[in-house]
Design a protein around this motif. Structure first.
Motif, PDB file in Angstrom:
ATOM      1  N   ASP A 123       0.866  -1.181   0.000  1.00  0.00           N
ATOM      2  CA  ASP A 123       0.000   0.000   0.000  1.00  0.00           C
ATOM      3  C   ASP A 123       0.900   1.228   0.000  1.00  0.00           C
ATOM      4  O   ASP A 123       2.131   1.123   0.112  1.00  0.00           O
ATOM      5  N   SER A 124       0.286   2.396  -0.098  1.00  0.00           N
ATOM      6  CA  SER A 124       1.049   3.640  -0.119  1.00  0.00           C
ATOM      7  C   SER A 124       0.388   4.676   0.773  1.00  0.00           C
ATOM      8  O   SER A 124      -0.798   4.555   1.126  1.00  0.00           O
ATOM      9  N   GLN A 125       1.153   5.706   1.112  1.00  0.00           N
ATOM     10  CA  GLN A 125       0.646   6.780   1.960  1.00  0.00           C
ATOM     11  C   GLN A 125       1.332   8.079   1.561  1.00  0.00           C
ATOM     12  O   GLN A 125       2.567   8.146   1.524  1.00  0.00           O
ATOM     13  N   SER A 126       0.554   9.094   1.239  1.00  0.00           N
ATOM     14  CA  SER A 126       1.103  10.399   0.899  1.00  0.00           C
ATOM     15  C   SER A 126       1.334  11.211   2.168  1.00  0.00           C
ATOM     16  O   SER A 126       0.512  11.186   3.090  1.00  0.00           O
ATOM     17  N   GLY A 143      -5.639  13.145  -5.481  1.00  0.00           N
ATOM     18  CA  GLY A 143      -6.681  12.434  -4.756  1.00  0.00           C
ATOM     19  C   GLY A 143      -6.729  12.797  -3.288  1.00  0.00           C
ATOM     20  O   GLY A 143      -7.799  13.003  -2.713  1.00  0.00           O
ATOM     21  N   LYS A 144      -5.561  12.884  -2.666  1.00  0.00           N
ATOM     22  CA  LYS A 144      -5.477  13.212  -1.235  1.00  0.00           C
ATOM     23  C   LYS A 144      -5.255  14.699  -0.993  1.00  0.00           C
ATOM     24  O   LYS A 144      -5.257  15.144   0.149  1.00  0.00           O
ATOM     25  N   LYS A 145      -5.008  15.458  -2.094  1.00  0.00           N
ATOM     26  CA  LYS A 145      -4.748  16.906  -2.010  1.00  0.00           C
ATOM     27  C   LYS A 145      -3.552  17.180  -1.093  1.00  0.00           C
ATOM     28  O   LYS A 145      -3.628  18.015  -0.186  1.00  0.00           O
ATOM     29  N   ILE A 146      -2.470  16.457  -1.348  1.00  0.00           N
ATOM     30  CA  ILE A 146      -1.258  16.562  -0.538  1.00  0.00           C
ATOM     31  C   ILE A 146      -0.077  16.868  -1.449  1.00  0.00           C
ATOM     32  O   ILE A 146       0.124  16.196  -2.465  1.00  0.00           O
TER      33      ILE A 146
END
Length: 280
Positions: A123-126, A143-146
């Motif tokens: 999995d991934s995490q911004s 998608g995460k607005k990061i």
């Protein structure tokens, strides 16, 4: 000058400990045999190290846990640039990954499992990047607005970290998964099954099967799911992200180099696993 009251032979009661980050006696007994060999061990080949390794490790753990800049280390630790220099040298040498992998094997052995896993979850995490992250290694996750970087991890079925790569946040999970799975296969020839989220569907499944001999199984959310739902297998990697995020240096990205960011992830898991082993 070095602090004689906090040398490597001092016990927990003798040392001014920070409970959330200081290395305990039991932790040090686990870590000490795995540390890199000092540059001067027999009186030749360069100047002997001035500060005890345990004190330096305490300082590095303090930065990882507290999320502070290196220059704001408390005065009882060695000089900040000395600590950072050792940290950076061990990143370049791959020492943090080797230490992490050795501890992970010990945790799996304590659980009665083989050191070589046969299945993994990815999995991934911004993570938002600060102004210290250069523009050429950061991006925007729409998608995460990061705006920052993204860490892609593979864990075993118990949530222990197997490998990590760091990319710009704008890189799609499917594209980064090619590199992540290649790294996973090069480290573990025994893995045959990998679980992933819906973003990894498509040609990646076929590529993993043909090129890497990996069965990539996609775990999807269904249309009738609303709010938070525990998904089979995927909850394991989400829990690992939670373990990593307990360390404030990993909550935001402060590192100028992606390999330093990867080292911070390994360090957070070194702290988690060494404390777990010390308790048991």
């Amino acid at each position: 000058m070095s602090c004689p009251s906090r040398d490597e032979s001092a016990t927990d009661s003798d040392r001014q400990a920070y409970p959330s980050s200081s290395v305990t006696d039991k932790q040090w007994a686990l870590i000490a045999p795995l540390r890199p060999t000092p540059g001067n061990t027999h009186g030749k080949g360069g100047r002997a190290e001035k500060y005890p390794r345990r004190l330096v490790l305490d300082a590095i753990f303090y930065v990882v846990r507290g999320g502070i800049p290196w220059r704001q280390l408390p005065r009882e630790f060695p000089p900040p640039m000395t600590v950072y220099g050792i940290y950076r040298r061990w990143v370049r040498d791959g020492a943090w990954k080797r230490l992490h992998d050795a501890l992970r094997d010990q945790v799996r052995a304590r659980q009665g499992r083989n050191s070589l896993p046969t299945a993994a979850v990815i999995d991934s995490q911004s993570v938002r990047g600060t102004d210290t992250v250069p523009a050429d290694s950061r991006g925007y996750d729409g998608g995460k607005k990061i705006n920052g970087r993204k860490r892609h991890i593979a864990v075993d079925t118990g949530g222990l970290l197997l490998t990590v790569i760091v990319t710009m946040a704008g890189i799609q999970d499917r594209d980064a998964a090619f590199q992540l799975l290649t790294s996973l296969r090069s480290a573990f020839s025994t893995i045959t099954l990998v679980w992933a989220d819906g973003g990894s569907a498509g040609r990646l499944v076929t590529w993993a099967k043909i090129i890497l001999s990996l069965t990539l199984e996609v775990v999807r959310r269904t249309d009738d799911m609303k709010g938070f739902v525990v998904l089979s297998r995927r909850w394991v990697v989400e829990r690992t992200f939670a373990w990593i995020s307990k360390h404030r240096r990993c909550v935001r990205d402060y590192e100028t180099r992606p390999e330093h960011r990867e080292a911070m992830v390994y360090l957070s898991m070194i702290m988690v696993m060494s404390r777990r082993l010390a308790r048991t």
